[in-house]
Write a protein that holds these residues in place. Sequence first.
Motif, PDB file in Angstrom:
ATOM      1  N   GLY A 173      -6.451   8.931  -5.396  1.00 14.20           N
ATOM      2  CA  GLY A 173      -5.505   9.778  -5.704  1.00 14.20           C
ATOM      3  C   GLY A 173      -4.456   9.828  -4.792  1.00 14.20           C
ATOM      4  O   GLY A 173      -2.970  10.467  -5.259  1.00 14.20           O
ATOM      5  N   TYR A 174      -4.297   9.552  -3.246  1.00 13.41           N
ATOM      6  CA  TYR A 174      -3.688   9.437  -2.205  1.00 13.41           C
ATOM      7  C   TYR A 174      -3.189   7.821  -1.976  1.00 13.41           C
ATOM      8  O   TYR A 174      -2.061   8.093  -1.688  1.00 13.41           O
ATOM      9  CB  TYR A 174      -4.195  10.280  -1.535  1.00 13.41           C
ATOM     10  N   LEU A 175      -4.434   6.533  -1.645  1.00 13.64           N
ATOM     11  CA  LEU A 175      -3.531   5.651  -1.681  1.00 13.64           C
ATOM     12  C   LEU A 175      -3.896   4.801  -3.140  1.00 13.64           C
ATOM     13  O   LEU A 175      -5.140   4.341  -2.939  1.00 13.64           O
ATOM     14  CB  LEU A 175      -4.271   5.089  -0.484  1.00 13.64           C
ATOM     15  N   VAL A 224       3.724   2.561   2.061  1.00 16.18           N
ATOM     16  CA  VAL A 224       3.668   2.624   3.308  1.00 16.18           C
ATOM     17  C   VAL A 224       3.332   1.682   4.405  1.00 16.18           C
ATOM     18  O   VAL A 224       3.748   1.860   5.941  1.00 16.18           O
ATOM     19  CB  VAL A 224       3.029   3.918   3.895  1.00 16.18           C
ATOM     20  N   VAL A 225       3.047   0.618   3.678  1.00 15.00           N
ATOM     21  CA  VAL A 225       1.953  -0.644   4.439  1.00 15.00           C
ATOM     22  C   VAL A 225       2.332  -1.615   3.400  1.00 15.00           C
ATOM     23  O   VAL A 225       2.407  -1.552   2.410  1.00 15.00           O
ATOM     24  CB  VAL A 225       0.810  -0.919   5.076  1.00 15.00           C
ATOM     25  N   ILE A 245       0.442  -1.635  -0.071  1.00  8.85           N
ATOM     26  CA  ILE A 245       0.013  -0.100  -0.110  1.00  8.85           C
ATOM     27  C   ILE A 245       1.162   1.123   0.268  1.00  8.85           C
ATOM     28  O   ILE A 245       1.191   1.337   0.596  1.00  8.85           O
ATOM     29  CB  ILE A 245      -0.772   0.120   0.781  1.00  8.85           C
ATOM     30  N   TYR A 246       1.006   2.026  -1.143  1.00  8.56           N
ATOM     31  CA  TYR A 246       1.637   3.295  -1.121  1.00  8.56           C
ATOM     32  C   TYR A 246       0.723   4.550  -0.582  1.00  8.56           C
ATOM     33  O   TYR A 246       0.042   4.581  -1.254  1.00  8.56           O
ATOM     34  CB  TYR A 246       2.777   3.063  -2.285  1.00  8.56           C
ATOM     35  N   LYS A 247       1.158   5.705  -0.520  1.00  8.68           N
ATOM     36  CA  LYS A 247       0.778   6.845  -0.879  1.00  8.68           C
ATOM     37  C   LYS A 247       1.850   7.585  -2.128  1.00  8.68           C
ATOM     38  O   LYS A 247       2.646   7.606  -2.352  1.00  8.68           O
ATOM     39  CB  LYS A 247       0.859   7.465   0.399  1.00  8.68           C
TER      40      LYS A 247
END
Length: 86
Positions: free
Chosen positions: A76-78, A18-19, A6-8
């Motif tokens: 658009g964020y995660l 980030v995870v 999981i990326y931002k």
Amino acid sequence: MSKVEIYKLNNDGTQKTVVVCSLEDDKIVCRGEAENLIGILEKTGITDYSSKEQKTLFPKDGLKFLEQLQYNFKSGYLNASKVFNN
């Protein structure tokens, strides 16, 4: 080992993981710097979009949980990657 990242998206257009959720002994283990997100995944779960009932899945649901992350995090964020093997 099956995993999903999981990326931002950063303001400069780069992406940062980030995870990372991985399948370990038929259970999903999520690790990373976004502790709040990990807590939400464990307590609230995610929606199973492959079912008409849209059940809630939790890390204990194993590979099914991992496969559904990409459909729960696509904004658009995660974002979440597809399942890949390392």
